[in-house]
Motif scaffolding. Sequence first.
Motif, PDB file in Angstrom:
ATOM      1  N   THR A 156      46.915 -37.268  63.449  1.00 43.86           N
ATOM      2  CA  THR A 156      47.734 -36.050  64.769  1.00 43.86           C
ATOM      3  C   THR A 156      49.075 -36.526  65.087  1.00 43.86           C
ATOM      4  OG1 THR A 156      45.629 -35.213  65.280  1.00 43.86           O
ATOM      5  CG2 THR A 156      47.047 -35.226  67.283  1.00 43.86           C
ATOM      6  N   ASP A 157      48.558 -38.024  65.591  1.00 44.85           N
ATOM      7  CA  ASP A 157      49.662 -38.682  66.380  1.00 44.85           C
ATOM      8  C   ASP A 157      50.982 -38.987  65.576  1.00 44.85           C
ATOM      9  OD1 ASP A 157      48.292 -40.459  64.551  1.00 44.85           O
ATOM     10  OD2 ASP A 157      48.858 -42.066  65.613  1.00 44.85           O
ATOM     11  N   ASN A 158      51.536 -38.498  63.947  1.00 45.75           N
ATOM     12  CA  ASN A 158      52.070 -38.179  63.511  1.00 45.75           C
ATOM     13  C   ASN A 158      53.175 -39.665  62.700  1.00 45.75           C
ATOM     14  OD1 ASN A 158      54.602 -37.841  62.047  1.00 45.75           O
ATOM     15  ND2 ASN A 158      55.714 -38.163  63.378  1.00 45.75           N
ATOM     16  N   PRO A 159      51.806 -40.573  62.382  1.00 45.52           N
ATOM     17  CA  PRO A 159      52.201 -41.939  62.475  1.00 45.52           C
ATOM     18  C   PRO A 159      53.592 -42.281  61.208  1.00 45.52           C
ATOM     19  CG  PRO A 159      50.137 -41.016  61.257  1.00 45.52           C
ATOM     20  CD  PRO A 159      50.781 -40.253  62.005  1.00 45.52           C
ATOM     21  N   THR A 160      52.989 -43.744  61.615  1.00 42.90           N
ATOM     22  CA  THR A 160      54.457 -44.717  61.078  1.00 42.90           C
ATOM     23  C   THR A 160      53.216 -45.679  59.698  1.00 42.90           C
ATOM     24  OG1 THR A 160      55.891 -44.589  62.069  1.00 42.90           O
ATOM     25  CG2 THR A 160      55.730 -46.408  60.372  1.00 42.90           C
ATOM     26  N   TYR A 161      52.551 -45.382  58.761  1.00 40.92           N
ATOM     27  CA  TYR A 161      52.864 -45.692  57.828  1.00 40.92           C
ATOM     28  C   TYR A 161      53.096 -47.243  56.385  1.00 40.92           C
ATOM     29  CZ  TYR A 161      50.040 -41.220  56.707  1.00 40.92           C
ATOM     30  OH  TYR A 161      49.791 -39.839  57.360  1.00 40.92           O
ATOM     31  N   ILE A 162      51.768 -48.297  56.653  1.00 44.69           N
ATOM     32  CA  ILE A 162      52.705 -49.827  56.274  1.00 44.69           C
ATOM     33  C   ILE A 162      51.686 -49.739  54.858  1.00 44.69           C
ATOM     34  CG2 ILE A 162      52.717 -51.956  56.307  1.00 44.69           C
ATOM     35  CD1 ILE A 162      51.784 -51.379  59.359  1.00 44.69           C
ATOM     36  N   TRP A 163      53.546 -50.189  53.722  1.00 49.83           N
ATOM     37  CA  TRP A 163      52.649 -50.272  51.711  1.00 49.83           C
ATOM     38  C   TRP A 163      52.474 -51.981  52.377  1.00 49.83           C
ATOM     39  CZ3 TRP A 163      50.145 -47.443  48.804  1.00 49.83           C
ATOM     40  CH2 TRP A 163      50.118 -45.706  49.765  1.00 49.83           C
ATOM     41  N   TYR A 164      51.641 -52.051  51.774  1.00 50.85           N
ATOM     42  CA  TYR A 164      51.684 -53.786  50.872  1.00 50.85           C
ATOM     43  C   TYR A 164      51.249 -53.266  49.729  1.00 50.85           C
ATOM     44  CZ  TYR A 164      49.585 -53.892  56.266  1.00 50.85           C
ATOM     45  OH  TYR A 164      49.398 -54.511  57.053  1.00 50.85           O
ATOM     46  N   LYS A 165      52.111 -54.299  48.689  1.00 51.29           N
ATOM     47  CA  LYS A 165      51.837 -55.355  47.450  1.00 51.29           C
ATOM     48  C   LYS A 165      51.244 -56.403  47.134  1.00 51.29           C
ATOM     49  CE  LYS A 165      54.543 -55.084  43.146  1.00 51.29           C
ATOM     50  NZ  LYS A 165      56.287 -54.956  43.081  1.00 51.29           N
ATOM     51  N   ASN A 166      50.500 -56.580  46.666  1.00 50.88           N
ATOM     52  CA  ASN A 166      50.007 -58.502  45.941  1.00 50.88           C
ATOM     53  C   ASN A 166      49.809 -58.749  47.707  1.00 50.88           C
ATOM     54  OD1 ASN A 166      49.563 -57.208  43.193  1.00 50.88           O
ATOM     55  ND2 ASN A 166      52.412 -57.752  43.147  1.00 50.88           N
ATOM     56  N   GLY A 167      49.094 -57.767  48.785  1.00 54.21           N
ATOM     57  CA  GLY A 167      48.348 -58.283  49.834  1.00 54.21           C
ATOM     58  C   GLY A 167      49.918 -58.570  50.871  1.00 54.21           C
ATOM     59  N   HIS A 168      50.975 -58.741  50.316  1.00 53.64           N
ATOM     60  CA  HIS A 168      52.122 -58.622  50.929  1.00 53.64           C
ATOM     61  C   HIS A 168      52.797 -57.418  51.307  1.00 53.64           C
ATOM     62  CE1 HIS A 168      52.078 -62.295  50.270  1.00 53.64           C
ATOM     63  NE2 HIS A 168      52.181 -62.180  48.780  1.00 53.64           N
ATOM     64  N   LYS A 169      53.344 -57.253  52.874  1.00 53.52           N
ATOM     65  CA  LYS A 169      53.933 -55.817  52.811  1.00 53.52           C
ATOM     66  C   LYS A 169      55.082 -55.435  52.929  1.00 53.52           C
ATOM     67  CE  LYS A 169      54.428 -55.317  57.930  1.00 53.52           C
ATOM     68  NZ  LYS A 169      55.024 -55.678  59.243  1.00 53.52           N
ATOM     69  N   PHE A 182      55.075 -50.664  38.737  1.00 53.96           N
ATOM     70  CA  PHE A 182      54.394 -51.999  38.604  1.00 53.96           C
ATOM     71  C   PHE A 182      54.283 -52.586  37.346  1.00 53.96           C
ATOM     72  CE2 PHE A 182      51.504 -48.130  40.505  1.00 53.96           C
ATOM     73  CZ  PHE A 182      50.821 -48.371  39.490  1.00 53.96           C
ATOM     74  N   SER A 183      53.230 -53.537  37.291  1.00 46.45           N
ATOM     75  CA  SER A 183      52.142 -53.901  36.467  1.00 46.45           C
ATOM     76  C   SER A 183      51.153 -53.627  36.601  1.00 46.45           C
ATOM     77  CB  SER A 183      52.461 -55.531  35.877  1.00 46.45           C
ATOM     78  OG  SER A 183      51.858 -56.850  37.083  1.00 46.45           O
ATOM     79  N   ASP A 184      49.981 -53.800  35.209  1.00 43.73           N
ATOM     80  CA  ASP A 184      48.560 -53.562  35.390  1.00 43.73           C
ATOM     81  C   ASP A 184      48.430 -55.105  36.548  1.00 43.73           C
ATOM     82  OD1 ASP A 184      48.287 -51.303  33.666  1.00 43.73           O
ATOM     83  OD2 ASP A 184      47.930 -52.869  31.794  1.00 43.73           O
ATOM     84  N   ALA A 185      48.889 -55.835  37.003  1.00 46.53           N
ATOM     85  CA  ALA A 185      48.285 -56.860  37.891  1.00 46.53           C
ATOM     86  C   ALA A 185      48.480 -56.892  39.723  1.00 46.53           C
ATOM     87  CB  ALA A 185      48.041 -58.827  37.431  1.00 46.53           C
ATOM     88  N   ASP A 186      49.369 -55.409  39.643  1.00 45.47           N
ATOM     89  CA  ASP A 186      49.833 -55.695  40.480  1.00 45.47           C
ATOM     90  C   ASP A 186      48.123 -54.750  41.410  1.00 45.47           C
ATOM     91  OD1 ASP A 186      52.392 -56.332  40.826  1.00 45.47           O
ATOM     92  OD2 ASP A 186      53.131 -55.035  40.058  1.00 45.47           O
ATOM     93  N   SER A 187      48.766 -55.094  42.927  1.00 41.73           N
ATOM     94  CA  SER A 187      47.641 -53.938  44.282  1.00 41.73           C
ATOM     95  C   SER A 187      48.133 -53.849  45.096  1.00 41.73           C
ATOM     96  CB  SER A 187      46.317 -55.180  44.046  1.00 41.73           C
ATOM     97  OG  SER A 187      47.331 -56.431  45.072  1.00 41.73           O
ATOM     98  N   TYR A 188      47.477 -52.633  45.341  1.00 43.49           N
ATOM     99  CA  TYR A 188      48.651 -51.566  46.424  1.00 43.49           C
ATOM    100  C   TYR A 188      47.206 -51.257  47.666  1.00 43.49           C
ATOM    101  CZ  TYR A 188      52.869 -51.697  43.539  1.00 43.49           C
ATOM    102  OH  TYR A 188      53.981 -51.884  43.359  1.00 43.49           O
ATOM    103  N   SER A 189      47.977 -51.347  48.329  1.00 40.28           N
ATOM    104  CA  SER A 189      46.726 -50.229  49.846  1.00 40.28           C
ATOM    105  C   SER A 189      47.902 -50.087  51.027  1.00 40.28           C
ATOM    106  CB  SER A 189      45.851 -51.445  50.160  1.00 40.28           C
ATOM    107  OG  SER A 189      46.869 -53.182  50.839  1.00 40.28           O
ATOM    108  N   CYS A 190      46.860 -49.518  52.042  1.00 38.12           N
ATOM    109  CA  CYS A 190      48.320 -48.781  53.179  1.00 38.12           C
ATOM    110  C   CYS A 190      47.737 -48.561  54.584  1.00 38.12           C
ATOM    111  CB  CYS A 190      49.301 -47.333  52.524  1.00 38.12           C
ATOM    112  SG  CYS A 190      47.025 -45.860  51.904  1.00 38.12           S
ATOM    113  N   ALA A 191      48.108 -48.931  55.228  1.00 40.20           N
ATOM    114  CA  ALA A 191      47.364 -48.677  57.031  1.00 40.20           C
ATOM    115  C   ALA A 191      48.501 -48.024  57.725  1.00 40.20           C
ATOM    116  CB  ALA A 191      47.318 -50.476  57.495  1.00 40.20           C
ATOM    117  N   VAL A 192      48.187 -47.881  58.762  1.00 41.65           N
ATOM    118  CA  VAL A 192      48.839 -46.823  59.511  1.00 41.65           C
ATOM    119  C   VAL A 192      49.249 -48.330  60.517  1.00 41.65           C
ATOM    120  CG1 VAL A 192      49.053 -45.248  61.625  1.00 41.65           C
ATOM    121  CG2 VAL A 192      47.359 -44.911  59.299  1.00 41.65           C
ATOM    122  N   LYS A 193      50.878 -47.881  61.075  1.00 44.57           N
ATOM    123  CA  LYS A 193      51.076 -48.854  61.890  1.00 44.57           C
ATOM    124  C   LYS A 193      50.298 -48.888  63.378  1.00 44.57           C
ATOM    125  CE  LYS A 193      55.479 -50.945  63.801  1.00 44.57           C
ATOM    126  NZ  LYS A 193      57.195 -50.493  63.955  1.00 44.57           N
TER     127      LYS A 193
END
Length: 781
Positions: A156-169, A182-193
Amino acid sequence: MTLRTAGSVLVVFLWSVAVALGQNGWSATYSTQSICTLKGSTVELSCSYTYPSGTVTSTFWFTKNDAAGKVSLSDDPDYKGRVTYRKDKENGHTLSITDLRESDSATYKFRFTDKTGKWRYTGKPGVTLSVTDLQVKVTGGHQDKTLTCSTTCTLTDNPTYIWYKNGHKVKEDTSSLYSDSFSDADSYSCAVKGHEDLRTPAVCKNCWSVTYTHQSICALKGSTVDISCTYTYPSYHEIKQAFWFTKWSGKDAEDLNSLPGYEGHIEYLGDKKSDCTLRITDLRLSDSAGYRFRFITSGEKFAGSTFSLTVTDLQVKITTSMFSRWVTLNCGTCTLTDNPTYIWYKNGHKVKEDPSSLYSDYISDADSYSCAVKGHENLHSPAVCKNCWSVTYTHQSICALKGSTVDISCSYTYPSYHEIKTAFWFTKWSGMDAEDLSSVPGYEGHIEYLGDKESDCTLRITNLRLSDSAGYRFRFITSGGKFYGSPVSLTVTDLQVKITTSMFSRWVTLNCGTCTLTDNPTYIWYRNGYKVKEDTSSLYSDYISDADSYSCAVKGHENLHSPAVCVRGHNCWSVTYPHHGVCALKGSSVDISSTYDSGDATITSVLWFSPKRSASWKDELIPEDLNTDPGYAGRVEYAGEKERGRSTLRITDLREEDSAEYKFIFNTETSGWGYSFPGTTLTVTGLQVRIKDPTNIIEGKCLCLFCESICLLQDNPSYIWYKNGQRLIRHETKYLYLKPVSSEDTGRYSCAVENHEDLHSPEETLTVTCEYVGYNSTTTH
């Protein structure tokens, strides 16, 4: 006493108006008709309402009905400790829900009632709340991929998304999409600002990762915390070992399960796939540390980054004004993770609830203040004041197991210019005076005052009995007054299995029935003597056969388990001991009893054994009869063999090495029974005369000698005291008071238990120092 970690605060302010129009001047207006927000966050739903006249006396929010009507969320067990109602203005009402769960997704409606109770109104259509967690979804080719920070509804709050690659923003954007090569060893995660602590688990193909739901948690001393965690590793690897640690020993991490002090205090809730959640119960200040999860696979080792846990107790801090009695109080802690509501008490009475930890007021010198967190009022702070009198208990009520030990934690205050003369605990009055527990028959050697004459008044009660259930109060007398606290309710319980059966199937639900144990325990279930389940719930369900027997225990107190019960009829097998522990004198005899039931099976033989002697058995897995053990030769006999269902082991001429656990088993034509049940633990003790404060024995002062044993002797025996080999008359307790002590008391003292006079203690020599004006003289005999 449980405090769960709940995630960050996502408060949604929405100004679009949805109006529910009523009739005859009744209406409710919601700020929005729908909200989508994150799992683990906090949401506020607002409503304003109108009515024609009179007084509104009842206002609440609900999602469902029961037989009695609408169920207020504050009374719904699914929302316990997570709901707050707040009146924003005269006709405004806000609902706050913390630690949101996906099961909270529902339509919420506001309802109010007038003073007469005849007029009730529910605002329709209500507010539809959707709760979602974040998930990374991957689309695209082998290397060029598009990642989506996916939700099940549009936030609802029209958020800003944050992306992390291998633990780094790596990116912030209002779009939930992210593209990369990315390679097979890359990891990704996301969060809301603004809610980075609610980050998704990392996704990858062949990557190694450990992801914590929160990077840090602040939790209350005495509560329970779950450190939520997920992990990934290459799909072709197999997990060999997984554990948590706080420090290294050389090159190896030390598994918390193997460290002293953590036994029964931590529980690994994870698995060998992706979940690595750790639970720590009954938090102590010393549990504040950096925690890390480590796992070992068939091909590699990996450890996550450090997760910070801070354990705090509540303390009231005061900021005063130089020119007035206006003060600001702060319920001081680290910032508690679950965004709690604070409760303030003035002179013991609740005066305020607020999300802020601050409270301001005009005070007098005699006013006392304390604070607590809503849902955990039993963990409130000590009272603070300038010239006030107070007694503050950490818990107002305690439920503890029969046979265990309990500490009733307590602090007290009094005017700073007073001096403590006497301090003690009591449960009842004798005329106008409170009866000091230490002088009440039956409490000798059973209680210990751990407090001091300054501020601590903690009481310890050991080897709890059902008769110890009572209201306990602390009393102190100063040079200028007397004061006593309100009662602490102690309930002592033994475990009993209660059964709920079905008329149409063999499915049963069992309850390890007690009062609610204070330390939020883990329950252990046994079927036919073998452990089948550990769980924080006291309930267990299963399909059963007629001969199945069940018992339960609490983790860390397995020796205090319940009697075994049959689910259907009375034909199941069981072995039960009336005493979990027995204390007996060295050189005396002891009887250890058991009752048993073999159902319809024929018993072919019975025996008693001690697991302590397993090293001398031919096969360590096959118990051998004590009658054949050379260490007990001529000292063991069985009684009650002809009385079906009861057997007694008698050991004579007891020795200290006889201290051990003893078990009874019976054998039928098909199997043996009783080996895996906890038995009776025997402790063999001698007697020893001890002198309190032996370095300061001066004529004219009071002196106490006590007859010490390493365990509490059965049946509360009478004691006999001897001086220089002669029996002293009218001294039947384990304490010998010399009031006052004089040089005539110099001599050799020993003690014994009535009916065991031949087993008296070694003699202890008492030397009294005589003090005269102008010189000192020492008399020794």
